[in-house]
Design an enzyme around this catalytic site. Structure first.
Site, mmCIF file in Angstrom:
data_model
loop_
_atom_site.group_PDB
_atom_site.id
_atom_site.type_symbol
_atom_site.label_atom_id
_atom_site.label_comp_id
_atom_site.label_asym_id
_atom_site.label_seq_id
_atom_site.Cartn_x
_atom_site.Cartn_y
_atom_site.Cartn_z
ATOM 1 N N SER A 124 0.755 -1.317 0.358
ATOM 2 C CA SER A 124 -0.088 -0.034 -0.195
ATOM 3 C C SER A 124 0.575 1.514 0.300
ATOM 4 O O SER A 124 0.174 2.315 -0.072
ATOM 5 C CB SER A 124 -0.600 0.367 0.924
ATOM 6 O OG SER A 124 -0.858 -0.524 2.453
ATOM 7 N N HIS A 145 -2.982 -3.252 -5.594
ATOM 8 C CA HIS A 145 -3.261 -3.154 -4.400
ATOM 9 C C HIS A 145 -4.729 -3.045 -4.146
ATOM 10 O O HIS A 145 -5.634 -2.032 -4.569
ATOM 11 C CB HIS A 145 -3.213 -1.809 -4.368
ATOM 12 C CG HIS A 145 -3.351 -0.756 -3.487
ATOM 13 N ND1 HIS A 145 -3.322 -0.149 -3.123
ATOM 14 C CD2 HIS A 145 -3.210 -1.495 -1.572
ATOM 15 C CE1 HIS A 145 -3.345 0.369 -1.752
ATOM 16 N NE2 HIS A 145 -3.891 -0.378 -1.260
ATOM 17 N N GLU A 157 -6.014 -1.041 -7.042
ATOM 18 C CA GLU A 157 -5.038 0.049 -8.152
ATOM 19 C C GLU A 157 -4.432 -0.952 -8.801
ATOM 20 O O GLU A 157 -3.005 -1.890 -7.812
ATOM 21 C CB GLU A 157 -4.422 0.471 -7.198
ATOM 22 C CG GLU A 157 -5.704 1.590 -6.784
ATOM 23 C CD GLU A 157 -4.556 2.770 -5.208
ATOM 24 O OE1 GLU A 157 -5.477 4.527 -5.509
ATOM 25 O OE2 GLU A 157 -4.008 2.630 -4.631
ATOM 26 N N ASN A 195 -4.809 6.436 -1.376
ATOM 27 C CA ASN A 195 -3.968 7.268 -0.620
ATOM 28 C C ASN A 195 -3.575 8.485 -0.787
ATOM 29 O O ASN A 195 -3.136 8.979 0.259
ATOM 30 C CB ASN A 195 -3.248 6.531 0.291
ATOM 31 C CG ASN A 195 -3.582 5.216 1.083
ATOM 32 O OD1 ASN A 195 -4.631 5.041 1.686
ATOM 33 N ND2 ASN A 195 -2.587 3.962 0.913
HETATM 34 P P1 NAI Z 1 -0.970 -8.802 8.320
HETATM 35 O O1 NAI Z 1 -0.335 -8.689 8.838
HETATM 36 O O2 NAI Z 1 -2.609 -9.441 8.820
HETATM 37 O O3 NAI Z 1 -0.651 -10.172 7.020
HETATM 38 C C1 NAI Z 1 0.689 -10.586 6.439
HETATM 39 C C2 NAI Z 1 1.149 -12.153 6.376
HETATM 40 O O4 NAI Z 1 2.167 -11.968 5.845
HETATM 41 C C3 NAI Z 1 1.528 -12.474 8.200
HETATM 42 O O5 NAI Z 1 0.447 -13.586 8.132
HETATM 43 C C4 NAI Z 1 2.850 -12.988 7.885
HETATM 44 O O6 NAI Z 1 3.418 -13.484 9.280
HETATM 45 C C5 NAI Z 1 3.438 -13.144 6.848
HETATM 46 N N1 NAI Z 1 4.041 -13.188 5.996
HETATM 47 C C6 NAI Z 1 5.725 -11.927 6.304
HETATM 48 N N2 NAI Z 1 6.564 -12.460 5.954
HETATM 49 C C7 NAI Z 1 6.585 -13.762 5.337
HETATM 50 C C8 NAI Z 1 7.153 -13.933 4.378
HETATM 51 N N3 NAI Z 1 8.117 -13.766 3.296
HETATM 52 N N4 NAI Z 1 6.494 -14.860 3.025
HETATM 53 C C9 NAI Z 1 5.295 -15.675 3.220
HETATM 54 N N5 NAI Z 1 5.286 -15.257 4.573
HETATM 55 C C10 NAI Z 1 5.231 -13.394 5.121
HETATM 56 O O7 NAI Z 1 -0.935 -8.072 6.794
HETATM 57 P P2 NAI Z 1 -1.904 -7.776 5.843
HETATM 58 O O8 NAI Z 1 -2.812 -6.595 6.324
HETATM 59 O O9 NAI Z 1 -2.501 -8.665 5.274
HETATM 60 O O10 NAI Z 1 -0.829 -6.818 4.658
HETATM 61 C C11 NAI Z 1 -0.347 -7.132 4.055
HETATM 62 C C12 NAI Z 1 0.167 -6.226 3.280
HETATM 63 O O11 NAI Z 1 -1.042 -5.668 2.215
HETATM 64 C C13 NAI Z 1 1.150 -5.028 3.724
HETATM 65 O O12 NAI Z 1 1.993 -5.529 2.572
HETATM 66 C C14 NAI Z 1 0.376 -4.428 3.392
HETATM 67 O O13 NAI Z 1 0.445 -2.889 3.615
HETATM 68 C C15 NAI Z 1 -0.988 -4.405 2.456
HETATM 69 N N6 NAI Z 1 -2.245 -3.597 2.668
HETATM 70 C C16 NAI Z 1 -2.682 -3.986 3.403
HETATM 71 C C17 NAI Z 1 -4.125 -2.911 3.299
HETATM 72 C C18 NAI Z 1 -5.040 -3.463 4.506
HETATM 73 O O14 NAI Z 1 -6.293 -2.631 5.374
HETATM 74 N N7 NAI Z 1 -4.457 -4.361 5.927
HETATM 75 C C19 NAI Z 1 -5.123 -2.867 2.556
HETATM 76 C C20 NAI Z 1 -4.929 -2.390 2.058
HETATM 77 C C21 NAI Z 1 -2.873 -3.557 0.982
#
Ligand code: NAI
Length: 502
Positions: A124, A145, A157, A195
């Site tokens: 993001s 995105h 996006e 954003n």
């Molecule tokens: P989250 O913390 O819920 O999930 C991330 C997951 O990735 C965790 O389960 C973690 O164990 C895993 N992980 C970490 N390193 C890893 C690796 N090297 N290989 C495999 N798995 C790995 O985070 P979330 O909220 O799902 O965010 C994920 C991505 O999406 C980030 O880049 C975030 O910026 C982006 N994003 C998040 C939004 C939101 O509202 N939460 C909206 C849009 C984008």
């Protein structure tokens, strides 16, 4: 038109948290075999269980057939090692928001997947160009995105970094559309579209609060009931969490080298300092908890309606308002000495002084003047109580709850919409996205009631220009500088300029 990926092709989703599990669900429902991976033990099993529950809820609500849900659920497979992504046509990465982690992951993936596999990141806030820079073939990486919660939010996006192949971005766009989403193309720039363009929604509200225009409950009610926004800015920031919202604002501000457009607010900084992070800590702008009442928005006491009122201004909103007053049986004298105007970015006090008319009252922008339940008014410091009470009585008789804002320039909704449109215009002017894309993005990604550029067209580009110019003159700040694209549109067509064709 680019083709979407075949729905029999395999999609690998890396990272099974909030976003990854939602993306896996959407891809599986669209017909793909999905392979889901995470480094955290149990994360994949939890995500698959969560997808099963989410699909069951859709069946309960009658939005999906039971057989279809079972098939979608069966298409999601756990992946024990990255090597199992070797047959993927598309990888969507949704791991932690950390450049090094993402780069390392893609470096590993590049050696696993086939030559035609498209790699995408759900980042993001990190530059897609930077994530791709260490790849052997950065041209096959794009941003994809999604918005949270993924199954409900339509926007995707599609982000092109400097090296991204156009055909790759087009395929990702077509694939997102085939998944039932509303994709838009954007260049890899800080904040992408949403954003970036949404920043003024928070920034102007925080500024209004700083200048004591009204309390948060009143400003929220005005943005909701007059502006048609689903949530007011303060309740929305409380929901997002001030730590998160403040961090995004700071990151966009620093990414644009301290452009005052994006300056964070000391009001929000103090909430973060206090640990009042919003709903999740039980306190932000509001207090939350069992039995804690939400504060009421300010409303003026009932006033008698005078026999006649004079509205000034030839803009479409004033005309619509005049029609509503007439329908309520109020005599509107459009030739009389008007004292009630749509805000033009000057304070009522300044306008009263400029026009030599002490009894000056301003109203704020309304999304839907025929049906709005509330109107926000501001009075000049020179205005008499009699003139103020008469104006309040007129709008009350026409069915409005009247909320008084202190005499801040540009009021609340007009100032917010003008700044949203100005930012959108700059994004278009800088080639980040098209005018159509920015309006789709703000409606589908953050539920705005109207795209900011369509809204600027409805208000009139000349009026938006006047509002911004007057804000700029009042504050003397670069923050309110007018987008060069707005100037250009008005210079080319002084009376009929529009962003979207009619
Ligand atoms: P989250 O913390 O819920 O999930 C991330 C997951 O990735 C965790 O389960 C973690 O164990 C895993 N992980 C970490 N390193 C890893 C690796 N090297 N290989 C495999 N798995 C790995 O985070 P979330 O909220 O799902 O965010 C994920 C991505 O999406 C980030 O880049 C975030 O910026 C982006 N994003 C998040 C939004 C939101 O509202 N939460 C909206 C849009 C984008």
């Amino acid at each position: 038109m680019a083709q979407a990926l075949d729905k029999n092709s395999v999609v690998a989703v890396i990272g099974s948290g909030a976003m990854g599990s939602g993306i896996a669900q959407v891809a599986a429902v669209a017909g793909h075999t999905v392979r889901l991976y995470d480094t955290r033990p149990d994360a994949v099993a939890q995500a698959i269980a969560g997808i099963g529950k989410a699909l069951a809820r859709l069946v309960e609500k009658g939005r999906m057939g039971a057989a279809e849900a079972d098939l979608a659920r069966e298409r999601v497979h756990p992946m024990r090692a990255l090597e199992e992504a070797k047959d993927a046509a598309l990888v969507v990465e949704a791991v932690v928001e950390d450049l090094d982690v993402k780069r390392d992951l893609f470096a590993e993936l590049e050696d696993v997947v086939g030559p035609d596999c498209i790699l995408t990141t759900n980042t993001s806030s990190i530059s897609v160009t930077a994530i791709g820079a260490t790849l052997k073939r950065p041209e096959r990486l794009a941003g994809m995105h999604f918005f949270n919660p993924v199954p409900l939010m339509a926007l995707v996006e599609v982000i092109s970094g400097v090296a991204t192949d156009k055909a790759v971005a087009d395929t990702v766009h077509a694939t997102a559309a085939a998944w039932g989403k509303s994709p838009v193309h954007a260049k890899s720039t800080p904040g992408f579209i949403v954003n970036r363009v949404a920043r003024p929604y928070y920034a102007e509200a925080l500024r209004l609060l700083l200048e004591r225009a009204a309390d948060p409950a009143t400003i929220d009610a005005v943005l909701r009931d007059c502006g048609g926004f689903r949530m007011g800015p303060f309740e929305l920031m409380d929901l997002i969490g001030h730590d998160v919202n403040y961090a995004v604002t700071q990151s966009v501000f620093h990414a644009y080298y301290g452009d005052p457009r994006f300056a964070p607010s000391v009001v929000q900084q103090e909430l973060v300092n206090a640990g009042f992070l919003g709903r999740k800590t039980g306190r932000g702008f509001y207090r939350y908890g069992e039995g804690v009442p939400m504060p009421q928005a300010q409303a003026e006491r009932a006033q008698p309606c005078p026999a006649q009122v004079a509205l000034g201004g030839a803009d479409p909103l004033t005309a619509a308002l005049e029609a509503r007053l007439r329908e309520a049986g109020i005599a509107v004298d459009s030739k009389g000495a008007a004292a009630i105007f749509l805000t033009d970015g000057r304070s009522a006090t300044q306008r009263a002084c400029d026009d030599g008319r002490p009894d000056t009252i301003l109203f704020d922008l309304l999304l839907d003047p025929a049906n709005a339940t509330r109107i926000a008014l501001a009075r000049a410091d020179q205005c008499s109580d009699a003139a103020w009470n008469a104006a309040v009585g007129v709008f009350q008789k026409a069915g409005f709850t009247v909320s008084r804002l202190d005499d801040v320039p540009g009021m609340a909704v007009m100032r917010t919409v003008a700044m949203l449109a100005n930012e959108a215009l700059d994004a278009v002017n800088q080639g980040v996205c098209s005018a159509a894309a920015v309006d789709i993005a703000m409606q589908k990604g953050v539920n705005y009631p109207r795209g900011p550029l369509a809204w600027a067209d409805a208000v009139g580009l000349r009026h938006v220009f006047t509002v911004l110019s007057n804000l700029g003159a009042t504050y003397g700040e670069d923050r309110y500088r007018v987008s060069p694209l707005l100037r250009r549109k008005l210079a080319a067509n002084p009376d009929g300029a529009r962003i979207h064709a009619q």
